[in-house]
Design an enzyme around this catalytic site. Sequence first.
Site, PDB file in Angstrom:
ATOM      1  N   GLU A 322       0.801  -1.221   0.000  1.00 30.33           N
ATOM      2  CA  GLU A 322       0.000   0.000   0.000  1.00 30.33           C
ATOM      3  C   GLU A 322       0.840   1.279   0.000  1.00 30.33           C
ATOM      4  O   GLU A 322       0.462   2.282  -0.587  1.00 30.33           O
ATOM      5  CB  GLU A 322      -0.933   0.024   1.232  1.00 30.33           C
ATOM      6  CG  GLU A 322      -2.007  -1.044   1.217  1.00 30.33           C
ATOM      7  CD  GLU A 322      -1.518  -2.331   1.876  1.00 30.33           C
ATOM      8  OE1 GLU A 322      -2.331  -3.256   2.022  1.00 30.33           O
ATOM      9  OE2 GLU A 322      -0.318  -2.398   2.225  1.00 30.33           O
ATOM     10  N   ASP A 364      28.429  16.728 -25.900  1.00 27.81           N
ATOM     11  CA  ASP A 364      29.115  17.536 -26.889  1.00 27.81           C
ATOM     12  C   ASP A 364      30.535  17.779 -26.397  1.00 27.81           C
ATOM     13  O   ASP A 364      30.811  17.671 -25.203  1.00 27.81           O
ATOM     14  CB  ASP A 364      28.378  18.861 -27.085  1.00 27.81           C
ATOM     15  CG  ASP A 364      28.887  19.640 -28.288  1.00 27.81           C
ATOM     16  OD1 ASP A 364      29.751  19.110 -29.017  1.00 27.81           O
ATOM     17  OD2 ASP A 364      28.428  20.776 -28.498  1.00 27.81           O
ATOM     18  N   ASP A 636      19.397  21.282 -29.540  1.00 28.02           N
ATOM     19  CA  ASP A 636      19.524  20.027 -28.790  1.00 28.02           C
ATOM     20  C   ASP A 636      18.195  19.551 -28.213  1.00 28.02           C
ATOM     21  O   ASP A 636      18.147  18.486 -27.588  1.00 28.02           O
ATOM     22  CB  ASP A 636      20.531  20.195 -27.641  1.00 28.02           C
ATOM     23  CG  ASP A 636      21.948  20.379 -28.135  1.00 28.02           C
ATOM     24  OD1 ASP A 636      22.301  19.754 -29.145  1.00 28.02           O
ATOM     25  OD2 ASP A 636      22.709  21.144 -27.513  1.00 28.02           O
ATOM     26  N   ASN A 700       2.446 -13.673   2.975  1.00 28.24           N
ATOM     27  CA  ASN A 700       1.200 -13.512   3.731  1.00 28.24           C
ATOM     28  C   ASN A 700       0.022 -14.149   3.002  1.00 28.24           C
ATOM     29  O   ASN A 700      -0.844 -14.795   3.605  1.00 28.24           O
ATOM     30  CB  ASN A 700       0.918 -12.028   3.961  1.00 28.24           C
ATOM     31  CG  ASN A 700       1.845 -11.413   4.996  1.00 28.24           C
ATOM     32  OD1 ASN A 700       2.480 -12.128   5.780  1.00 28.24           O
ATOM     33  ND2 ASN A 700       1.943 -10.100   4.986  1.00 28.24           N
ATOM     34  N   ASN A 725       0.517  -3.913   7.569  1.00 31.45           N
ATOM     35  CA  ASN A 725       1.274  -3.361   6.449  1.00 31.45           C
ATOM     36  C   ASN A 725       1.641  -1.904   6.668  1.00 31.45           C
ATOM     37  O   ASN A 725       2.742  -1.459   6.306  1.00 31.45           O
ATOM     38  CB  ASN A 725       0.464  -3.492   5.151  1.00 31.45           C
ATOM     39  CG  ASN A 725       0.429  -4.911   4.636  1.00 31.45           C
ATOM     40  OD1 ASN A 725       1.103  -5.792   5.169  1.00 31.45           O
ATOM     41  ND2 ASN A 725      -0.382  -5.153   3.606  1.00 31.45           N
ATOM     42  N   ASP A 729       5.286  -0.513   6.726  1.00 27.31           N
ATOM     43  CA  ASP A 729       5.665   0.527   5.774  1.00 27.31           C
ATOM     44  C   ASP A 729       6.191   1.774   6.474  1.00 27.31           C
ATOM     45  O   ASP A 729       7.047   2.489   5.939  1.00 27.31           O
ATOM     46  CB  ASP A 729       4.479   0.897   4.894  1.00 27.31           C
ATOM     47  CG  ASP A 729       4.134  -0.226   3.909  1.00 27.31           C
ATOM     48  OD1 ASP A 729       5.041  -1.020   3.593  1.00 27.31           O
ATOM     49  OD2 ASP A 729       2.963  -0.311   3.478  1.00 27.31           O
TER      50      ASP A 729
END
Length: 890
Positions: A322, A364, A636, A700, A725, A729
């Site tokens: 998530e 260049d 360019d 899981n 989760n 996280d």
Amino acid sequence: MSRMPSTLRSRLPSAEDPREAALRALASAAPLTVFRSLDGSPKGLTEADAAGRLHAVGDNHVDATPHTTPLARLRGTLGSPFVALLTGLGVVFVVVGDLRGSVTVGVMIVVSVGLRWWQQVRSDRAMRALRSLVTTTVTVRRRATDRHAAAEREIQVEDLVPGDVVVLAPGDVVPADLRVLTAHDLLIDQSALSGEALPVRKHLAADEPWPRTPHRRRAHEGTEIVELPSVCFAGTAVVGGSATTVVLTTGQGTYFGAMAREAGKRRPDSSLDSGVRAVGWTLIRFMLVMVPIVLVVNGTVTGNWAQAGLFAVAVAVGLTPEMLPVIVTTTLARGAMSLARRRVIVKRLDAIGDLGGMDVLCVDKTGTLTEDRVVFAHGITLDGELGEEPTTYAFLASHFQAVPHNRLDEAIADQVASGERLLIEAMVTKVDEIPFDHDRRRSAVVVRRHGEDPLLVVKGDPDDVLPHCTHARRSGDVVELTTTLRRQAHDVVAAYHAHGMRVLAIAAKHTPPRFHDYGPDDETDLVLVGFVGFVDPVKPTAAAAVRQLADHGVTVKVLTGDSPRVARRTCEQAGIEAGEIICGHDVEAAGDADLRALVARAGVFAKVNPHHKARIVAALRELGHTVGFVGDGVNDATALRAADVGICVDTATDVAKDAADLVLVDKDLTVLSRAVLDGRRTLANSMKYVKITAASNLGNVVSVLVAGAFLPFLPMLPIQLMVQNLLYDSAQLALPWDRVDEEYLRKPRRWDAAGLTRFMLTFGPLSSVFDVATFAVLWWTLDVDTPQQQALFQAGWFVEGLLSQILVVLVLRSRQTGFRWRPPSRPVLAASAAVVLTGLALPLSPLAGPLRLAPLPLGYFPWLLAILLVYVLAAQVVKARYIHRTGSWL
């Protein structure tokens, strides 16, 4: 493989463009024909006519850096496949009536999108701070009405229209594409368009008959569009002389406007775009396979399809990382801040990942490998020895000319001390001057020393000066310039050209006093004095930067408009293996397949134009390379757009800046080599999260699938999986500050969807083995085996699942094993410890009720410790075997 869409090649500037053909026709037409085609007059437009044309064609404005609306930025940030994945999950929560889950997912989407949006706002602000907003005017010739006389006056550049007669003077910026009507020593700096460092002379070619003959008209057909001698292009600058011109096209219709439109078109997908999309689809495919399996298996075994539906939702939650958009965006933003400290402005956040995957850098020569300045080297005699006499004569030719000095003249002047300059000025007076023009490719001054005859001093291109010489100075004497000596002179020039030097020939002769002016016919029977050489010095840091890039797997290819000899010498000094040098005409003649073969074997391309550069970049990408391109001119823009990473400097044109992804405040490859490492660190920390999290989430899901076949209740509720989760996280938000293995930084890296699948299928089932062990302990050892005790069972797996995921990140985040294992950074350790303590405390907290978690008995924790210890050891063993078998890691 990141491939260049074939449609790009059709968008590149082409000689077949009808507008270009029309411009060439007007460049060759007689002035009266030009006015007829524009419905104008040499006297200028009337005010009413100009106002009508302005209403019809619009303001003379090229939107090289269009303002991006907040809504457009928002649409760009919503394009991530991970945002789509989370949105789909949120819809599922709404359908099943889980308000808390849908709100949680919505918050994560807002955070992810908000971070990306804010980074784009910051980069746009930084870019606009680099631009100076000035109001400019232009001098035009207009009439109040047809009955009034024409008068010159200044108007705003935006009010200029086709047919206006414009007067140019030194310092003016050319406001539109103009056709020269009359000119006096007009010199234009058009380096932003053509890359040519020295100003070019623009003229009407008055020596040609009016109207031009068909033969004369055809003379321009093979000329590059920017080299048309009678056309001044918008965006260039007047450095000398004056001219009267007529406006051909304005605004977006100019050559500058065409390049700006190319810069504004949608850029092709980069290697990071393709990689992220592949990773997103990999996760979606896993979800599409696993969710129906869980639904069917659980519904068939239990007969409770409502519970089976919740199982399916749990699987979707378990497979979805998530916080992936938030983590990736945070990591990229961290990389952008790191690059900002190195004076690199990140315009496109994903370009940091492309920078980490870059394996070819196209540059260049001028200004990137060299210092982009002309430095006087020394005077050279006919015998190729160093001499002061050519330098003295060159100073006379430069110092006494009336036209503005170019960079070569300034370099010559810098070599003469102020005292010596004053002495020369006191002893020598100017008599006359023959200005430089591109037909003769030389200039001359006539000076007189007190009591002596006038001295004509000529300087210019050796190929145009030597044919006018009959004698030469040698060892203090004047000798006849025989065929042998003439060949020797050409050999001297060729030898210095081979060393990358620009060479001017210096010749002179005494003339009798006269009353009338001097002209080109007097440039005969000259005495060759010698030559003067100039260099564009290679930057002291260039060789080290090229070596650093090579050490990290980045090949530098040189794309220059200079000659092959100059390009080869510069590459030798910069430590680049020149090998075979491909010229622009070879690129022009090659088909797509042949060009791919050319770019695969060659490292230096000379005499190339903007069209060639873009084709070379496209061919490299079609070969599977991740390509960076460094450019700074309007010419360019197309190549900058075509590359995976477009890079320019803060002194570049606005069109180039708009097309670029990164802006270097310092034009130094050393900065870029360090930025490459920052890009790889960013990519490494992103991939740590993606791979480890995806594997844990797959574990899981497998655990849920196994439990669903045997348990009379859900092993974990969807909201519990979501909170688990989220906690996991939250700890991974510190990953952008983690250390990265040195081995990872040594070669280019990309988002690897194939590697993700292999990683998930290896470490996902491994985590499921210990989840099942936890189920066994809870079911048989602690007797948590009834639906009434499911809150306790779910709390047990919640804690074990969270702690095992946190610990496995610390194990798998580095390639090293055993005693060579590098510990994580302090932020990662602190965040992990905080989440572990939170997870242990959650079943005892007031949130346990809403989450349906029960306090765990003390007898559970020794088993938990044993399971986690064995899991960590097993992960180390499997990691070592995985690296040995695949030869790769994150």
